[in-house]
Every structure is written in structure tokens, then in C-alpha cells.
Design a protein around this motif. Sequence first.
Motif, PDB file in Angstrom:
ATOM      1  N   ALA A 126       0.809  -1.226   0.000  1.00 20.51           N
ATOM      2  CA  ALA A 126       0.000   0.000   0.000  1.00 20.51           C
ATOM      3  C   ALA A 126       0.842   1.275   0.000  1.00 20.51           C
ATOM      4  N   GLN A 127       2.142   1.171   0.276  1.00 23.29           N
ATOM      5  CA  GLN A 127       3.006   2.365   0.306  1.00 23.29           C
ATOM      6  C   GLN A 127       2.890   3.140  -0.995  1.00 23.29           C
ATOM      7  N   GLY A 128       2.637   4.443  -0.883  1.00 22.83           N
ATOM      8  CA  GLY A 128       2.531   5.305  -2.047  1.00 22.83           C
ATOM      9  C   GLY A 128       1.159   5.315  -2.704  1.00 22.83           C
ATOM     10  N   THR A 129       0.260   4.455  -2.257  1.00 21.46           N
ATOM     11  CA  THR A 129      -1.081   4.383  -2.841  1.00 21.46           C
ATOM     12  C   THR A 129      -1.876   5.629  -2.483  1.00 21.46           C
ATOM     13  N   ARG A 130      -2.578   6.188  -3.456  1.00 22.00           N
ATOM     14  CA  ARG A 130      -3.428   7.361  -3.235  1.00 22.00           C
ATOM     15  C   ARG A 130      -4.777   6.885  -2.694  1.00 22.00           C
ATOM     16  N   VAL A 131      -5.250   7.562  -1.626  1.00 18.85           N
ATOM     17  CA  VAL A 131      -6.531   7.229  -1.007  1.00 18.85           C
ATOM     18  C   VAL A 131      -7.412   8.473  -0.910  1.00 18.85           C
ATOM     19  N   HIS A 132      -8.688   8.249  -0.787  1.00 22.33           N
ATOM     20  CA  HIS A 132      -9.703   9.290  -0.585  1.00 22.33           C
ATOM     21  C   HIS A 132     -10.500   8.835   0.639  1.00 22.33           C
ATOM     22  N   TRP A 133     -10.181   9.392   1.804  1.00 18.20           N
ATOM     23  CA  TRP A 133     -10.774   8.938   3.058  1.00 18.20           C
ATOM     24  C   TRP A 133     -11.521  10.053   3.762  1.00 18.20           C
ATOM     25  N   ARG A 134     -12.445   9.638   4.624  1.00 16.89           N
ATOM     26  CA  ARG A 134     -13.212  10.542   5.463  1.00 16.89           C
ATOM     27  C   ARG A 134     -13.017  10.139   6.907  1.00 16.89           C
ATOM     28  N   GLY A 135     -13.211  11.102   7.807  1.00 22.83           N
ATOM     29  CA  GLY A 135     -13.125  10.757   9.215  1.00 22.83           C
ATOM     30  C   GLY A 135     -13.400  11.944  10.115  1.00 22.83           C
ATOM     31  N   GLY A 136     -13.449  11.648  11.391  1.00 21.42           N
ATOM     32  CA  GLY A 136     -13.646  12.663  12.413  1.00 21.42           C
ATOM     33  C   GLY A 136     -12.371  12.836  13.211  1.00 21.42           C
ATOM     34  N   VAL A 137     -11.969  14.065  13.429  1.00 24.34           N
ATOM     35  CA  VAL A 137     -10.719  14.376  14.129  1.00 24.34           C
ATOM     36  C   VAL A 137     -10.848  14.014  15.608  1.00 24.34           C
ATOM     37  N   SER A 138      -9.903  13.221  16.096  1.00 23.87           N
ATOM     38  CA  SER A 138      -9.862  12.925  17.534  1.00 23.87           C
ATOM     39  C   SER A 138      -8.683  13.599  18.213  1.00 23.87           C
ATOM     40  N   ALA A 139      -7.633  13.943  17.452  1.00 25.46           N
ATOM     41  CA  ALA A 139      -6.478  14.626  18.044  1.00 25.46           C
ATOM     42  C   ALA A 139      -5.736  15.403  16.960  1.00 25.46           C
ATOM     43  N   ILE A 140      -5.084  16.487  17.388  1.00 26.57           N
ATOM     44  CA  ILE A 140      -4.269  17.320  16.491  1.00 26.57           C
ATOM     45  C   ILE A 140      -2.909  17.483  17.151  1.00 26.57           C
ATOM     46  N   GLU A 141      -1.860  17.301  16.351  1.00 29.47           N
ATOM     47  CA  GLU A 141      -0.503  17.351  16.901  1.00 29.47           C
ATOM     48  C   GLU A 141       0.413  18.151  15.974  1.00 29.47           C
ATOM     49  N   ALA A 142       1.111  19.118  16.559  1.00 27.04           N
ATOM     50  CA  ALA A 142       2.134  19.852  15.806  1.00 27.04           C
ATOM     51  C   ALA A 142       3.387  18.981  15.741  1.00 27.04           C
TER      52      ALA A 142
END
Length: 170
Positions: A54-70
Motif C-alpha cells: 500500500a506504500q505510495g497508494t493514493r486514497v480518498h478517506w473521510r473521518g472525524g478528528v480525535s487529536a491534532i498534533e504539531a
Amino acid sequence: MPLSRERHILAMLCAAALATACGTPSDRAADRPAHPADTPSVELSPAQALTPRAQGTRVHWRGGVSAIEAQEGDRQCFTLLYATSDERGMLQWPRDEQQFIACGTGYYDRDLVAQFTLLTLDGRVTGQRMFLGKPVPVIEIDALYRHSDCLQGSEKSPECYSGLLQPRKP
């Protein structure tokens, strides 16, 4: 009976998904960030994206944010609970909870992307990380779309915005 933290988050995301599903048809039609036509996205689940092929495979995903990290190097990563969409474009939450991490250069406006925000993204599989003791795929963001949190109301309010997001340059 109290809900576990994960089930509570899932319930909150489902409620937000219902609100999103009531958006205008143009909102749902915009659920398709543009990506180069020469590299179409592949139907993969986060579990399938953990394979070396799967490395390099292009995806189109949806989801809900559970965490944000700088991250170092002026990058930002989002941990998301994976969602699919049905034939009407409404978000569906699989019974087997799957998370993924999506990262990109720059920072997104915290008024537009926060915990529980519903996103759709185009990107490519770049690796994996451990999250809550399990491996999850990491996606490099090419395009990020935000779903509105409003049924109706002022489109000038950040929570009502839906559309493609551009990161702030570092």
C-alpha cells in the motif's frame, strides 16, 4: 450506564455526521477534493493500508478528528476515526473502529479544524505509527476538505464553513 471514552467520541462523531448529511447537495458534491487524474485513488481501508504494497497508494478517506498534533518541520498531523460514505454521500462509521493519521506541511486554522471536525482528504499512504498500542496508517495530505457543522445559519461562522482548506504557510 456510562459510555466509555471511545464510545462517547464515536457517539459525538455520529451526531456530527447526521448534521453533515443534512447539508446542501453542493456540500456533499464537494466531498471530492481534486487530485491528479493520472493517479486515481484506490479503495482501501486503514487496515489494508498497513500492508507494504500500500506504500505510495493514493486514497480518498473521510473521518472525524480525535487529536491534532504539531510536528517538527512546520507540520501538523490529525488522528482521525475512519468513516465511509453510503451511496447518498452520508458518512457511515464502521463497527470495527479504525483510526488513521493524516499529516501535512503548514498549520490549519484551529477555528476550522478542531476535535470532532469531520474531514475528507486525498493523500497517499506513507507509512505507519503506533496509536493506542495498534499500528495505524499515516497519510500525507494532498487536499483537505472540511464538512460544515451547521444545518443552517450564518455561512460566515467558522463552524458553518465547508470546503477545501489551505494550510497556513510556516
